[in-house]
Write an enzyme that holds these catalytic residues in place. Structure first.
Site, PDB file in Angstrom:
ATOM      1  CD  GLN A  45       1.726   6.631 -35.087  1.00 25.83           C
ATOM      2  OE1 GLN A  45       0.967   5.933 -36.630  1.00 25.83           O
ATOM      3  NE2 GLN A  45       0.959   7.578 -34.867  1.00 25.83           N
ATOM      4  N   GLY A  46       2.175   2.358 -32.094  1.00 24.98           N
ATOM      5  CA  GLY A  46       1.421   1.804 -31.645  1.00 24.98           C
ATOM      6  C   GLY A  46       0.721   2.435 -31.266  1.00 24.98           C
ATOM      7  CB  SER A  56      -5.221   2.956 -33.929  1.00 22.87           C
ATOM      8  OG  SER A  56      -4.598   4.382 -34.440  1.00 22.87           O
ATOM      9  CD  GLU A  94       9.441  18.055 -40.978  1.00 21.58           C
ATOM     10  OE1 GLU A  94      10.018  18.644 -40.275  1.00 21.58           O
ATOM     11  OE2 GLU A  94       9.112  18.396 -42.158  1.00 21.58           O
ATOM     12  CB  SER A 136     -10.560  11.510 -40.168  1.00 19.39           C
ATOM     13  OG  SER A 136     -10.960  12.237 -38.639  1.00 19.39           O
ATOM     14  CG  ASN A 137      -9.317  14.877 -44.380  1.00 23.80           C
ATOM     15  OD1 ASN A 137      -8.187  14.352 -44.119  1.00 23.80           O
ATOM     16  ND2 ASN A 137      -9.677  14.923 -46.121  1.00 23.80           N
ATOM     17  CD  GLU A 138     -14.639  13.020 -41.548  1.00 28.38           C
ATOM     18  OE1 GLU A 138     -13.860  12.545 -41.491  1.00 28.38           O
ATOM     19  OE2 GLU A 138     -15.388  12.676 -42.859  1.00 28.38           O
TER      20      GLU A 138
HETATM   21  C1  LIG Z   1      -3.845   2.564 -43.719  1.00 20.49           C
HETATM   22  C2  LIG Z   1      -4.124   3.446 -42.414  1.00 20.49           C
HETATM   23  C3  LIG Z   1      -2.981   3.545 -41.891  1.00 20.49           C
HETATM   24  C4  LIG Z   1      -2.638   3.610 -40.565  1.00 20.49           C
HETATM   25  N1  LIG Z   1      -1.393   3.586 -39.359  1.00 20.49           N
HETATM   26  C5  LIG Z   1      -1.881   3.815 -38.564  1.00 20.49           C
HETATM   27  C6  LIG Z   1      -1.012   3.140 -37.882  1.00 20.49           C
HETATM   28  O1  LIG Z   1       0.978   3.655 -38.423  1.00 20.49           O
HETATM   29  N2  LIG Z   1      -0.358   3.560 -36.381  1.00 20.49           N
HETATM   30  C7  LIG Z   1      -1.389   3.751 -36.014  1.00 20.49           C
HETATM   31  O2  LIG Z   1      -1.501   3.801 -34.292  1.00 20.49           O
HETATM   32  N3  LIG Z   1      -2.561   3.454 -36.585  1.00 20.49           N
HETATM   33  C8  LIG Z   1      -2.633   3.777 -37.868  1.00 20.49           C
HETATM   34  N4  LIG Z   1      -4.421   4.543 -38.007  1.00 20.49           N
HETATM   35  C9  LIG Z   1      -5.085   4.620 -37.161  1.00 20.49           C
HETATM   36  C10 LIG Z   1      -5.418   5.958 -37.770  1.00 20.49           C
HETATM   37  O3  LIG Z   1      -4.328   6.824 -36.953  1.00 20.49           O
HETATM   38  C11 LIG Z   1      -7.004   5.813 -37.457  1.00 20.49           C
HETATM   39  O4  LIG Z   1      -8.065   4.848 -38.491  1.00 20.49           O
HETATM   40  C12 LIG Z   1      -7.630   7.352 -37.032  1.00 20.49           C
HETATM   41  O5  LIG Z   1      -7.315   7.532 -35.772  1.00 20.49           O
HETATM   42  C13 LIG Z   1      -8.991   6.971 -37.345  1.00 20.49           C
HETATM   43  O6  LIG Z   1      -9.549   6.326 -36.002  1.00 20.49           O
HETATM   44  P1  LIG Z   1     -10.737   5.291 -36.304  1.00 20.49           P
HETATM   45  O7  LIG Z   1     -10.357   4.639 -37.236  1.00 20.49           O
HETATM   46  O8  LIG Z   1     -10.659   4.226 -34.619  1.00 20.49           O
HETATM   47  O9  LIG Z   1     -11.891   5.640 -36.799  1.00 20.49           O
HETATM   48  P2  LIG Z   1     -13.234   6.801 -35.838  1.00 20.49           P
HETATM   49  O10 LIG Z   1     -12.582   7.848 -34.951  1.00 20.49           O
HETATM   50  O11 LIG Z   1     -13.982   5.917 -35.412  1.00 20.49           O
HETATM   51  O12 LIG Z   1     -13.774   7.564 -36.893  1.00 20.49           O
HETATM   52  C14 LIG Z   1     -14.813   7.328 -37.473  1.00 20.49           C
HETATM   53  C15 LIG Z   1     -15.744   7.982 -38.893  1.00 20.49           C
HETATM   54  O13 LIG Z   1     -16.076   9.453 -37.309  1.00 20.49           O
HETATM   55  C16 LIG Z   1     -15.061  10.556 -37.620  1.00 20.49           C
HETATM   56  N5  LIG Z   1     -14.869  10.719 -36.338  1.00 20.49           N
HETATM   57  C17 LIG Z   1     -15.423  10.904 -35.319  1.00 20.49           C
HETATM   58  N6  LIG Z   1     -14.640  12.053 -34.404  1.00 20.49           N
HETATM   59  C18 LIG Z   1     -15.153  13.195 -34.960  1.00 20.49           C
HETATM   60  C19 LIG Z   1     -15.600  14.416 -34.332  1.00 20.49           C
HETATM   61  N7  LIG Z   1     -15.444  13.969 -33.134  1.00 20.49           N
HETATM   62  N8  LIG Z   1     -16.247  14.999 -34.923  1.00 20.49           N
HETATM   63  C20 LIG Z   1     -16.466  14.657 -36.524  1.00 20.49           C
HETATM   64  N9  LIG Z   1     -16.316  13.031 -36.710  1.00 20.49           N
HETATM   65  C21 LIG Z   1     -15.541  12.875 -36.265  1.00 20.49           C
HETATM   66  C22 LIG Z   1     -14.316  10.511 -38.067  1.00 20.49           C
HETATM   67  O14 LIG Z   1     -13.196  11.231 -39.225  1.00 20.49           O
HETATM   68  C23 LIG Z   1     -14.405   9.292 -39.354  1.00 20.49           C
HETATM   69  O15 LIG Z   1     -14.682   9.490 -40.683  1.00 20.49           O
HETATM   70  C24 LIG Z   1      -4.116   4.215 -39.794  1.00 20.49           C
HETATM   71  C25 LIG Z   1      -5.110   3.986 -40.243  1.00 20.49           C
HETATM   72  C26 LIG Z   1      -5.555   3.608 -41.462  1.00 20.49           C
HETATM   73  C27 LIG Z   1      -6.379   3.907 -42.451  1.00 20.49           C
END
Ligand SMILES: Cc1cc2nc3c(=O)[nH]c(=O)nc-3n(C[C@H](O)[C@H](O)[C@H](O)COP(=O)(O)OP(=O)(O)OC[C@H]3O[C@@H](n4cnc5c(N)ncnc54)[C@H](O)[C@@H]3O)c2cc1C
Length: 382
Positions: free
Chosen positions: A126-127, A129, A244, A366-368
């Site tokens: 999945q590409g 992020s 799903e 993310s949970n937030e």
């Molecule tokens: C183990 C793992 C596997 C993954 N696999 C994939 C994959 O296969 N393909 C893919 O495309 N991506 C993948 N991801 C990426 C994942 O979807 C992102 O890490 C996730 O969406 C969070 O984005 P970020 O890491 O850029 O953090 P950020 O978006 O920068 O968030 C940082 C922190 O800020 C908080 N935050 C951000 N925005 C808000 C808001 N509006 N309100 C309150 N809090 C906020 C977040 O909850 C988090 O705690 C994976 C990530 C992990 C850790």
């Protein structure tokens, strides 16, 4: 419990359990029970067994090779896999790109890819992020510029789960930089063997190789491998992310973590914490069954309750893994299979399971961010 299973549903559960009992290699089951990473060959092998039984793609409609199950059968199937434990069908293939191609793919794309997705002949990544575009996915910068009947794609993706095994990647790219962020995005299918593709591991605290960065340097992608219309990728991405989520709470996995913790320590304070987690887990199970019952009665779901299952499910899984870490004490750093076993410790320790699960509250939205969804949809806050 709210949900009463019918005689047919109970018979179905017995069928699934018997199949797993007969077909799942005990060594694989043991590896999963100890939260050890599976090899690509093990994952593919199990998917092929499910495929031979017609069960590799639980949520797909029958006309595309799915088993034609009800929502309750799908849930029972997943529940039995979690309890066994047995591997789930590969989510990137079966829950993500498969349903997307069924809903948005051309007949040619469906014919070419769906059978291979189901058998795991092609492994998909999945590409979505990127650095700087995770929760704020619409900020993605990877560019795709049209050149005749191809797109030329350049940019960087981040966190691609198991991309080291992957043959293909479904990805979001910016096709119209002048449009509003969501309006200029398209979805492309990228052959990861194409010139200009680089996959690099990301080192994580758990010592496993699970996530990667994917670099795209002027990669030529045929325009015929765009899914849906140009600049309509955002709608497809939303469809994919919402698809799903029935098994999202992963109650069986939390139960196994707790059982191991209790097996390692009979200290009263630890037992008390285990009991508290178990009580919350029971409440979560009831919430999950309520949602399932609503869906059985035609509710299109899963809606905001999926966010509750995600938040609570991951919080409890993390709490259980923390308890297990404490119960194991110094043993947490040793191989789980056998304390004196020569297996690579990073692959097998209770500590690495604990670290792996830290990420569960980040991926899958993310949970937030899930809490923001609940604030809007349940509390009506803007
Ligand atoms: C183990 C793992 C596997 C993954 N696999 C994939 C994959 O296969 N393909 C893919 O495309 N991506 C993948 N991801 C990426 C994942 O979807 C992102 O890490 C996730 O969406 C969070 O984005 P970020 O890491 O850029 O953090 P950020 O978006 O920068 O968030 C940082 C922190 O800020 C908080 N935050 C951000 N925005 C808000 C808001 N509006 N309100 C309150 N809090 C906020 C977040 O909850 C988090 O705690 C994976 C990530 C992990 C850790």
């Amino acid at each position: 419990m709210d949900l009463r299973f019918s005689a047919d549903e109970r018979a179905f559960r017995a069928d699934v359990r018997a199949f797993i009992g007969a077909e799942l290699d005990p060594a694989l089951r043991r590896k999963l029970a100890e939260h050890r990473a599976l090899t690509k060959a093990e994952i593919v092998g199990w998917q092929r067994r499910l495929h031979a039984r017609g069960w590799a793609t639980p949520s797909w409609p029958a006309e595309h090779g799915g088993p034609g199950w009800s929502v309750v059968q799908r849930w029972i199937f997943l529940d039995e896999l979690h309890r066994a434990p047995a591997p789930e069908p590969l989510s990137f293939n079966v829950n993500m790109i498969g349903p997307v191609l069924i809903a948005y793919g051309t007949p040619g794309q469906q014919r070419r890819f769906l059978p291979r997705i189901a058998r795991l002949d092609d492994w998909w990544a999945q590409g979505f992020s990127e650095p700087g575009a995770g929760s704020d996915l619409a900020a993605l910068k990877t560019r795709a510029v049209r050149d005749g009947d191809h797109y030329v794609v350049s940019g960087q993706k981040a966190w691609q789960g198991m991309a080291q095994h992957a043959d293909w990647m479904f990805t979001l790219v910016r096709t119209d930089p002048a449009a509003k962020p969501q309006a200029g995005i398209s979805m492309l299918l990228v052959d990861l063997r194409s010139p200009g593709v680089g996959v690099r591991p990301i080192a994580t605290l758990d010592g496993r190789h699970e996530v990667n960065e994917v670099f795209l340097d002027e990669v030529r992608v045929p325009a015929a491998l765009r899914v849906g219309d140009e600049n309509r990728g955002w709608e497809i991405a939303k469809y994919l992310l919402g698809h799903e989520r029935t098994g999202i709470a992963r109650i069986g996995m939390t139960q196994r973590l707790l059982a191991r913790a209790k097996g390692l320590s009979s200290e009263p304070a630890l037992r008390e914490r285990a009991a508290l987690i178990e009580a919350e887990l029971k409440a979560l199970e009831i919430t999950q069954l309520r949602l399932l019952d609503a869906m059985r009665q035609g509710h299109r779901g899963p809606d905001a309750r999926a966010s509750i299952l995600k938040i609570k499910g991951t919080e409890l899984r993390q709490a259980a893994s923390e308890l297990l870490l404490e119960a194991a004490g110094r043993r947490a750093w040793r191989a789980a299979a056998d304390e004196f076993d020569a297996l690579a410790p990073a692959e097998t320790t209770i500590a690495s399971t604990y670290f792996t699960l830290r990420a569960a509250s980040i991926y899958g939205g993310s949970n937030e961010v899930q809490k923001n969804i609940l604030a809007k949809t349940v509390l009506g806050l803007r």
